[in-house]
Design an enzyme around this catalytic site. Structure first.
Site, short mmCIF file in Angstrom:
data_model
loop_
_atom_site.label_atom_id
_atom_site.label_comp_id
_atom_site.label_asym_id
_atom_site.label_seq_id
_atom_site.Cartn_x
_atom_site.Cartn_y
_atom_site.Cartn_z
N ARG A 1 -1.63 1.37 1.36
CA ARG A 1 -2.54 1.85 0.44
C ARG A 1 -3.57 0.74 -0.28
NH1 ARG A 1 -2.67 5.76 3.27
NH2 ARG A 1 -2.14 8.09 2.62
N HIS B 1 -9.98 2.11 7.22
CA HIS B 1 -8.83 2.85 7.50
C HIS B 1 -8.69 3.59 8.80
CE1 HIS B 1 -6.22 5.40 4.26
NE2 HIS B 1 -5.44 5.25 5.40
#
Lengths: 305, 305
Positions: free
Chosen positions: B220, B268
């Site tokens: 993250r 991502h």
């Protein structure tokens, strides 16, 4: 034994300390010092022209590289002197690392994401998994076997072509080139360069590959017909090419390959011979010679490698 | 059972055919159709705000992702309803592929060779082998274990840090973060995001790493203190960073990360949940619920994941 180091590419200063430690009873000479011609073993990699003529006592030509096309192709190569290829475990490991890196760069679209980054675009390509892909290996010798095992560890399907029948665990092995190429999403060339393998990656082979695949050439430049490769990239048949080797090296500054958007060029670094991991193999062959045994990994002149 | 699909990121059309096939006796609804509030199971990934308030009969919240910080951090999360993480074998496989790709890109200097290609320069960097490098993994759960095995298959040395003591074959495991970071030539973040892991890659940690290493963040964005990372790149302490995740996604167009020469940005995509490989895991938890058994992979709220 008197051992001559003769290469226009490898540097004796990286080799001599390790060689002298591994073979303390032997004497080493660096070309052009040939000890007046009294040489038993020549260690070579792109050797100087005409060097063999003055070495009448030569008993072994030990290559410092796995590829021996320069030695085999020398018309002045003395007859009856065995030529040994170098199977360097470090070079084999390095080759596996490079092939995996290039396969993954294509497979997971990292080449594409670099363009998106350059354009500051947040955009995703479809995700494929390794298990969705088949990687075709041309050549199933020491390199092919090692690369196949690493690809399998990442869950890729692997197919492989070799001249002679081979069996590798969990690899589709065939001596039928087209059968392998037709199922190869990525095609990796690991072959020795011989009359039979020159130009093996040509328009016919590229047309048989599934669309959107890639070609990885880490063997010799002459394995790939470059105009055919560029045509396959430009037509969209092929997504990408990773070229580490070229017919002329260094690659000339005016080559169109440098700037082709579908081509990754690397300067023949896929797998370098590592003195630290290969000196043991060289010493092993010299000890065999000393004991009167046949050297290992000698060239089969009929096959050309 | 009545099953609600509610995600602002995942598309129900990719999931419903597979879910309906795996769970033929159940009924599926896509947010905002909540079947008048009569829902037994919610399948979520970045769920719509306030969605839980109308679901009084909810028995299970099944995440569609491995990371559950959005669910755990929702102040309106109903008490007493178990939350299950999704351990998708396809996502785990994809993560291994990405980490290996980025590790090799740094390790074998491909990032550098791309610059050389752009400049039409034929120049070699020193060759290191995987066995010369130690890759440090932050997090030794499902992802860390799988990534470690793939790195080991390529002959990398592997070190790993985890909150709780772990044992993995041929991996240096420690619960002492600094002990792992000090030996990590490349540092890979695979952690869940919690209060304790936020900002874990900061100037102090980066200063402990051997010089010329790299950071790979596929967890993250908030795990990395970006100004500290850029300072480490600019000082030459760190050779490269591979960032797949960001505090704000999509990464804003004016972020300096897009154009920093030491940073690879990907959108991502390190590891996407694969409906085809995860539907079996979701169905397994729903069948357990039907039989009155506890669901698998439930969140430990004290740990935060």
């Amino acid at each position: 034994m008197n051992i001559l180091f003769a290469s226009t590419k490898e540097q004796p200063e990286f080799w001599f300390p390790l060689l002298q430690k591994a073979l303390p009873q032997d004497r080493f000479f660096a070309w052009p010092d040939t000890n007046g011609g009294d040489i038993d073993v020549a260690l070579v990699a792109t050797h100087p022209g005409g060097m063999f003529s003055g070495l009448a006592r030569l008993k072994l030509i030990q290559s410092l590289w796995m590829g021996v096309e320069n030695i085999v192709g020398d018309p002045e190569l003395p007859r009856g002197v065995p030529v040994a290829r170098l199977i360097d475990p470090g070079m084999v490991a390095a080759m596996g690392e490079t092939v995996i890196a290039q396969v993954l760069d294509w497979h997971r679209h990292f080449w594409c994401y670099r363009q998106f980054q350059h354009d500051r675009v947040w955009k995703r390509r479809r995700q494929y998994l390794a298990s969705d892909r088949t990687i075709g290996l041309l050549g199933l010798g020491e390199l092919g076997g090692s690369v196949a095992a690493k690809l399998r560890a990442l869950e890729f399907n692997v197919a492989g072509w070799s001249r002679r029948p081979k069996k590798l665990e969990a690899v589709f092995c065939s001596t039928d080139l087209e059968q392998v190429v037709r199922r190869s999403d990525a095609l990796v060339c690991l072959l020795p360069l011989t009359g039979k393998t020159q130009g093996i990656i040509n328009s016919r082979m590229l047309s048989l590959m599934p669309k959107d695949g890639c070609v990885i050439n880490v063997a010799r430049g002459a394995h790939v017909v470059i105009p055919d490769l560029l045509a396959a990239l430009d037509s969209g048949q092929l997504a990408r090419a990773y070229l580490d080797v070229f017919e002329t090296e260094p690659l000339p500054a005016d080559s169109p390959l440098w700037s082709h958007p579908g081509v990754t060029v690397t300067p023949h670094i896929a797998a370098l011979t590592e003195p630290r991991t290969s000196v043991g193999k060289i010493a092993q062959n010299i000890e065999r010679l000393r004991r009167g045994e046949a050297p290992l990994n000698t060239v089969d002149f009929a096959a050309g490698y």
